[in-house]
Design a protein around this motif. Structure first.
Motif, PDB file in Angstrom:
ATOM      1  N   UNK A  40       0.845  -1.203   0.000  1.00  0.00           N
ATOM      2  CA  UNK A  40       0.000   0.000   0.000  1.00  0.00           C
ATOM      3  C   UNK A  40       0.877   1.248   0.000  1.00  0.00           C
ATOM      4  N   UNK A  41       1.875   1.271   0.885  1.00  0.00           N
ATOM      5  CA  UNK A  41       2.751   2.440   1.018  1.00  0.00           C
ATOM      6  C   UNK A  41       3.552   2.692  -0.258  1.00  0.00           C
ATOM      7  N   UNK A  42       4.007   1.623  -0.897  1.00  0.00           N
ATOM      8  CA  UNK A  42       4.808   1.770  -2.114  1.00  0.00           C
ATOM      9  C   UNK A  42       3.968   2.178  -3.320  1.00  0.00           C
ATOM     10  N   UNK A  43       2.716   1.761  -3.357  1.00  0.00           N
ATOM     11  CA  UNK A  43       1.895   1.958  -4.549  1.00  0.00           C
ATOM     12  C   UNK A  43       0.952   3.162  -4.480  1.00  0.00           C
ATOM     13  N   UNK A  44       0.602   3.604  -3.285  1.00  0.00           N
ATOM     14  CA  UNK A  44      -0.382   4.683  -3.176  1.00  0.00           C
ATOM     15  C   UNK A  44       0.153   6.007  -3.698  1.00  0.00           C
ATOM     16  N   UNK A  45      -0.755   6.819  -4.168  1.00  0.00           N
ATOM     17  CA  UNK A  45      -0.419   8.179  -4.586  1.00  0.00           C
ATOM     18  C   UNK A  45      -0.983   9.193  -3.590  1.00  0.00           C
ATOM     19  N   UNK A  46      -1.546   8.697  -2.499  1.00  0.00           N
ATOM     20  CA  UNK A  46      -2.062   9.560  -1.440  1.00  0.00           C
ATOM     21  C   UNK A  46      -0.984   9.699  -0.381  1.00  0.00           C
ATOM     22  N   UNK A  47      -0.563  10.916  -0.159  1.00  0.00           N
ATOM     23  CA  UNK A  47       0.512  11.187   0.795  1.00  0.00           C
ATOM     24  C   UNK A  47       0.001  11.103   2.229  1.00  0.00           C
ATOM     25  N   UNK A  48       0.918  10.823   3.131  1.00  0.00           N
ATOM     26  CA  UNK A  48       0.573  10.878   4.544  1.00  0.00           C
ATOM     27  C   UNK A  48       1.665  11.638   5.281  1.00  0.00           C
ATOM     28  N   UNK A  49       1.348  11.978   6.504  1.00  0.00           N
ATOM     29  CA  UNK A  49       2.307  12.667   7.366  1.00  0.00           C
ATOM     30  C   UNK A  49       1.955  12.324   8.802  1.00  0.00           C
ATOM     31  N   UNK A  50       2.915  12.453   9.708  1.00  0.00           N
ATOM     32  CA  UNK A  50       2.630  12.105  11.102  1.00  0.00           C
ATOM     33  C   UNK A  50       1.470  12.927  11.656  1.00  0.00           C
ATOM     34  N   UNK A  51       0.702  12.297  12.533  1.00  0.00           N
ATOM     35  CA  UNK A  51      -0.415  12.980  13.168  1.00  0.00           C
ATOM     36  C   UNK A  51       0.059  14.068  14.110  1.00  0.00           C
ATOM     37  N   UNK A  52      -0.752  15.108  14.214  1.00  0.00           N
ATOM     38  CA  UNK A  52      -0.428  16.207  15.123  1.00  0.00           C
ATOM     39  C   UNK A  52      -1.719  16.871  15.573  1.00  0.00           C
ATOM     40  N   UNK A  53      -1.695  17.351  16.801  1.00  0.00           N
ATOM     41  CA  UNK A  53      -2.831  18.110  17.318  1.00  0.00           C
ATOM     42  C   UNK A  53      -2.753  19.577  16.909  1.00  0.00           C
ATOM     43  N   UNK A  54      -1.698  19.948  16.214  1.00  0.00           N
ATOM     44  CA  UNK A  54      -1.499  21.341  15.824  1.00  0.00           C
ATOM     45  C   UNK A  54      -2.348  21.758  14.622  1.00  0.00           C
ATOM     46  N   UNK A  55      -2.923  20.799  13.900  1.00  0.00           N
ATOM     47  CA  UNK A  55      -3.750  21.137  12.745  1.00  0.00           C
ATOM     48  C   UNK A  55      -5.123  21.592  13.214  1.00  0.00           C
ATOM     49  N   UNK A  56      -5.636  22.591  12.538  1.00  0.00           N
ATOM     50  CA  UNK A  56      -7.000  23.045  12.813  1.00  0.00           C
ATOM     51  C   UNK A  56      -7.986  22.059  12.185  1.00  0.00           C
ATOM     52  N   UNK A  57      -9.226  22.152  12.596  1.00  0.00           N
ATOM     53  CA  UNK A  57     -10.264  21.330  11.996  1.00  0.00           C
ATOM     54  C   UNK A  57     -10.327  21.584  10.487  1.00  0.00           C
ATOM     55  N   UNK A  58     -10.178  22.845  10.102  1.00  0.00           N
ATOM     56  CA  UNK A  58     -10.182  23.197   8.678  1.00  0.00           C
ATOM     57  C   UNK A  58      -9.023  22.522   7.944  1.00  0.00           C
ATOM     58  N   UNK A  59      -7.852  22.493   8.558  1.00  0.00           N
ATOM     59  CA  UNK A  59      -6.700  21.819   7.943  1.00  0.00           C
ATOM     60  C   UNK A  59      -6.986  20.338   7.727  1.00  0.00           C
ATOM     61  N   UNK A  60      -7.529  19.691   8.747  1.00  0.00           N
ATOM     62  CA  UNK A  60      -7.859  18.267   8.625  1.00  0.00           C
ATOM     63  C   UNK A  60      -8.855  18.032   7.489  1.00  0.00           C
ATOM     64  N   UNK A  61      -9.895  18.839   7.445  1.00  0.00           N
ATOM     65  CA  UNK A  61     -10.921  18.649   6.418  1.00  0.00           C
ATOM     66  C   UNK A  61     -10.386  18.951   5.031  1.00  0.00           C
ATOM     67  N   UNK A  62      -9.461  19.895   4.926  1.00  0.00           N
ATOM     68  CA  UNK A  62      -8.849  20.204   3.632  1.00  0.00           C
ATOM     69  C   UNK A  62      -8.020  19.024   3.136  1.00  0.00           C
ATOM     70  N   UNK A  63      -7.308  18.375   4.026  1.00  0.00           N
ATOM     71  CA  UNK A  63      -6.545  17.178   3.660  1.00  0.00           C
ATOM     72  C   UNK A  63      -7.495  16.097   3.141  1.00  0.00           C
ATOM     73  N   UNK A  64      -8.607  15.906   3.833  1.00  0.00           N
ATOM     74  CA  UNK A  64      -9.584  14.907   3.380  1.00  0.00           C
ATOM     75  C   UNK A  64     -10.182  15.301   2.034  1.00  0.00           C
ATOM     76  N   UNK A  65     -10.495  16.561   1.869  1.00  0.00           N
ATOM     77  CA  UNK A  65     -11.056  17.028   0.603  1.00  0.00           C
ATOM     78  C   UNK A  65     -10.081  16.767  -0.544  1.00  0.00           C
ATOM     79  N   UNK A  66      -8.803  17.029  -0.319  1.00  0.00           N
ATOM     80  CA  UNK A  66      -7.787  16.747  -1.344  1.00  0.00           C
ATOM     81  C   UNK A  66      -7.758  15.258  -1.682  1.00  0.00           C
ATOM     82  N   UNK A  67      -7.854  14.412  -0.662  1.00  0.00           N
ATOM     83  CA  UNK A  67      -7.861  12.968  -0.895  1.00  0.00           C
ATOM     84  C   UNK A  67      -9.067  12.516  -1.693  1.00  0.00           C
ATOM     85  N   UNK A  68     -10.226  13.050  -1.349  1.00  0.00           N
ATOM     86  CA  UNK A  68     -11.433  12.700  -2.111  1.00  0.00           C
ATOM     87  C   UNK A  68     -11.350  13.215  -3.544  1.00  0.00           C
ATOM     88  N   UNK A  69     -10.768  14.378  -3.731  1.00  0.00           N
ATOM     89  CA  UNK A  69     -10.590  14.897  -5.103  1.00  0.00           C
ATOM     90  C   UNK A  69      -9.664  13.976  -5.919  1.00  0.00           C
TER      91      UNK A  69
END
Length: 153
Positions: A75-104
């Motif tokens: 999965x890690x080698x083949x996916x084109x969806x990026x990931x990054x370590x989790x953090x509590x520093x992201x706003x709710x808007x940041x989290x939702x924007x990441x999800x929106x990019x993934x759905x796009x």
């Protein structure tokens, strides 16, 4: 007729749906802020939807003689969806924007799947991609609305 491209795009979907489920799960764990009480359980719904699509895609791939990726390494080698370590520093808007990019991204993958399956005359696989695309577009609309944006489909 050969179905090599169909198998490839189905397997790409296996890797990407697997990865995206993890990205959604991370959002579920690391979100804080306004709308938490409604968005936290919404992530469960999003994960369930992605995992349902994953199962259908993988089973279709097996049905037409393919072998779905099935390890975290694949999965890690083949996916084109990026990931990054989790953090509590992201706003709710940041989290939702990441999800929106993934759905796009998934929407574009489905469009490619629809094209490839038409070329290879696999209308069952095409129907699967059409169904996923419709579901993904609805989620894009909902996430966009939550962020005060147009869906731009």
């Amino acid at each position: 007729m050969s179905n090599v491209k169909t198998k490839e795009v189905l397997n790409q979907a296996v890797a990407d749906l697997s990865q995206f489920s993890v990205v959604i799960h991370q959002t579920h764990w690391y979100m804080r802020g306004r709308a938490f009480l409604t968005l936290h359980p919404k992530m469960d719904e999003f994960m369930d939807g992605i995992n349902d699509h994953l199962d259908v895609v993988a089973e279709r791939l097996i049905t037409i003689g393919g072998s779905p990726y099935s390890t975290l390494k694949e999965f890690a080698e083949q996916t084109k969806i990026k990931d990054q370590p989790g953090t509590y520093d992201k706003s709710m808007e940041d989290h939702l924007t990441i999800l929106l990019d993934g759905y796009r991204y998934l929407r574009e993958l489905c469009a490619e799947g629809i094209k490839v399956t038409e070329e290879e005359n696999d209308h069952v696989s095409q129907d699967i991609f059409i169904g996923i695309k419709g579901d993904v577009e609805k989620t894009i609309w909902m996430l966009s609305a939550e962020l005060g944006q147009e869906p731009k489909l």
